[in-house]
Design a protein around this motif. Structure first.
Motif, PDB file in Angstrom:
ATOM      1  N   PRO A  83       0.826  -1.209   0.000  1.00  0.00           N
ATOM      2  CA  PRO A  83       0.000   0.000   0.000  1.00  0.00           C
ATOM      3  C   PRO A  83       0.856   1.253   0.000  1.00  0.00           C
ATOM      4  CG  PRO A  83       0.026  -1.010   2.171  1.00  0.00           C
ATOM      5  CD  PRO A  83       0.682  -1.981   1.236  1.00  0.00           C
ATOM      6  N   ASP A  84       0.439   2.232  -0.784  1.00  0.00           N
ATOM      7  CA  ASP A  84       1.146   3.510  -0.790  1.00  0.00           C
ATOM      8  C   ASP A  84       0.387   4.564   0.024  1.00  0.00           C
ATOM      9  OD1 ASP A  84      -1.041   3.959  -2.356  1.00  0.00           O
ATOM     10  OD2 ASP A  84       0.085   4.292  -4.218  1.00  0.00           O
ATOM     11  N   ARG A  85      -0.685   4.108   0.694  1.00  0.00           N
ATOM     12  CA  ARG A  85      -1.488   4.980   1.552  1.00  0.00           C
ATOM     13  C   ARG A  85      -2.129   6.136   0.788  1.00  0.00           C
ATOM     14  NH1 ARG A  85      -2.891   2.125   5.931  1.00  0.00           N
ATOM     15  NH2 ARG A  85      -1.101   1.113   6.867  1.00  0.00           N
ATOM     16  N   ASP A  86      -2.284   5.979  -0.507  1.00  0.00           N
ATOM     17  CA  ASP A  86      -2.979   6.992  -1.286  1.00  0.00           C
ATOM     18  C   ASP A  86      -4.460   6.932  -0.913  1.00  0.00           C
ATOM     19  OD1 ASP A  86      -3.974   8.754  -3.122  1.00  0.00           O
ATOM     20  OD2 ASP A  86      -2.891   7.900  -4.825  1.00  0.00           O
ATOM     21  N   VAL A  88      -6.952   8.070  -2.550  1.00  0.00           N
ATOM     22  CA  VAL A  88      -7.843   8.033  -3.713  1.00  0.00           C
ATOM     23  C   VAL A  88      -7.523   6.815  -4.567  1.00  0.00           C
ATOM     24  CG1 VAL A  88      -8.558   9.235  -5.816  1.00  0.00           C
ATOM     25  CG2 VAL A  88      -8.077  10.532  -3.728  1.00  0.00           C
ATOM     26  N   LEU A  89      -8.555   6.098  -4.944  1.00  0.00           N
ATOM     27  CA  LEU A  89      -8.429   4.966  -5.870  1.00  0.00           C
ATOM     28  C   LEU A  89      -9.247   5.305  -7.108  1.00  0.00           C
ATOM     29  CD1 LEU A  89      -7.411   2.044  -6.362  1.00  0.00           C
ATOM     30  CD2 LEU A  89      -9.589   1.258  -5.403  1.00  0.00           C
ATOM     31  N   GLU A  93      -8.220   1.385 -11.752  1.00  0.00           N
ATOM     32  CA  GLU A  93      -6.894   1.097 -11.208  1.00  0.00           C
ATOM     33  C   GLU A  93      -6.791  -0.317 -10.642  1.00  0.00           C
ATOM     34  OE1 GLU A  93      -5.241   5.530  -9.876  1.00  0.00           O
ATOM     35  OE2 GLU A  93      -5.906   4.091  -8.345  1.00  0.00           O
ATOM     36  N   ALA A  94      -7.881  -0.819 -10.083  1.00  0.00           N
ATOM     37  CA  ALA A  94      -7.872  -2.157  -9.495  1.00  0.00           C
ATOM     38  C   ALA A  94      -8.442  -3.163 -10.483  1.00  0.00           C
ATOM     39  CB  ALA A  94      -8.686  -2.165  -8.202  1.00  0.00           C
ATOM     40  N   SER A 110      -5.321  -0.741   0.373  1.00  0.00           N
ATOM     41  CA  SER A 110      -4.962  -2.018   0.976  1.00  0.00           C
ATOM     42  C   SER A 110      -4.111  -1.769   2.218  1.00  0.00           C
ATOM     43  CB  SER A 110      -4.204  -2.878  -0.030  1.00  0.00           C
ATOM     44  OG  SER A 110      -3.041  -2.205  -0.478  1.00  0.00           O
ATOM     45  N   GLY A 111      -3.981  -2.804   3.050  1.00  0.00           N
ATOM     46  CA  GLY A 111      -3.153  -2.706   4.238  1.00  0.00           C
ATOM     47  C   GLY A 111      -3.737  -1.832   5.329  1.00  0.00           C
TER      48      GLY A 111
END
Length: 203
Positions: A83-86, A88-89, A93-94, A110-111
């Motif tokens: 996870p990049d802790r962004d 916004v998704l 993207e998924a 995630s995470g």
């Protein structure tokens, strides 16, 4: 390697990531024997062994259970990047992932302590699977009709309806119509050595 052991690939035959090697590695990293991990998951050792060798694909509820037992997330089991802790998704993207007949997209980071998914449940998929595990679940019906069994109660949910419940209540989810049902699904990620159970009627 035994001649009867399948060669594990990075990708499953249908192009979806294979979880088998990660299930095996995470169990060993957790210090659990096959028998101990299977007991915590409510499975037979033979069933878990088939999941770890790729002979059988785990359902989404089973992935949730194993993720809790191993102290990780479904995203990690599926080999998604850290996870990049962004916050916004973006749409698209998924990538879609299939497990046990369900198709789902990650709908949140995630995470984290909660996992959000956008799920399509086809008619006839996992309708006999009873789930019991720690935490809470929230779901919102986007389209179609959902049959939700909570303990002894049965509820029919249409588009716009939602449910929020304790996951230790035995529950079953099924689509009532041929077109299936689309959901937003949020659950807490709680690891439990004793109660992290997802109990199918058949193993």
């Amino acid at each position: 390697m035994d001649s009867m052991t399948p060669r594990l690939e990075d990708e499953a035959p249908d192009g979806l990531p294979s979880v088998a090697p990660r299930l095996r590695d995470l169990r060993r990293h957790s210090g659990l024997t096959l028998e101990a991990a299977a007991r915590r998951a409510g499975l037979s050792p033979a069933h878990l062994s088939r999941l770890e060798t790729g002979h059988r694909q785990p359902s989404l509820p089973m992935l949730l259970t194993l993720a809790r037992i191993y102290g990780t997330t479904v995203s990690a089991l599926l080999g998604e990047s850290a996870p990049d802790r962004d916050a916004v998704l973006r749409a698209g993207e998924a990538q879609a992932t299939e497990a046990g007949g369900w198709t789902y997209h990650r709908a949140g980071g995630s995470g984290r302590a909660m996992q959000a998914l956008r799920v399509h449940v086809p008619h006839g998929a996992q309708g006999d699977l009873v789930r019991v595990h720690p935490g809470e679940e929230w779901l919102y019906v986007l389209s179609g009709q959902l049959r939700l069994a909570l303990g002894e109660s049965v509820h029919l949910l249409a588009a716009g309806d939602s449910a929020h419940f304790d996951s230790l209540t035995p529950h079953r989810i099924a689509a009532t119509h041929a077109d299936g049902v689309d959901l937003l699904f949020v659950h807490t990620l709680l690891q439990s050595a004793a109660a992290g159970l997802c109990l199918p009627q058949e193993i």
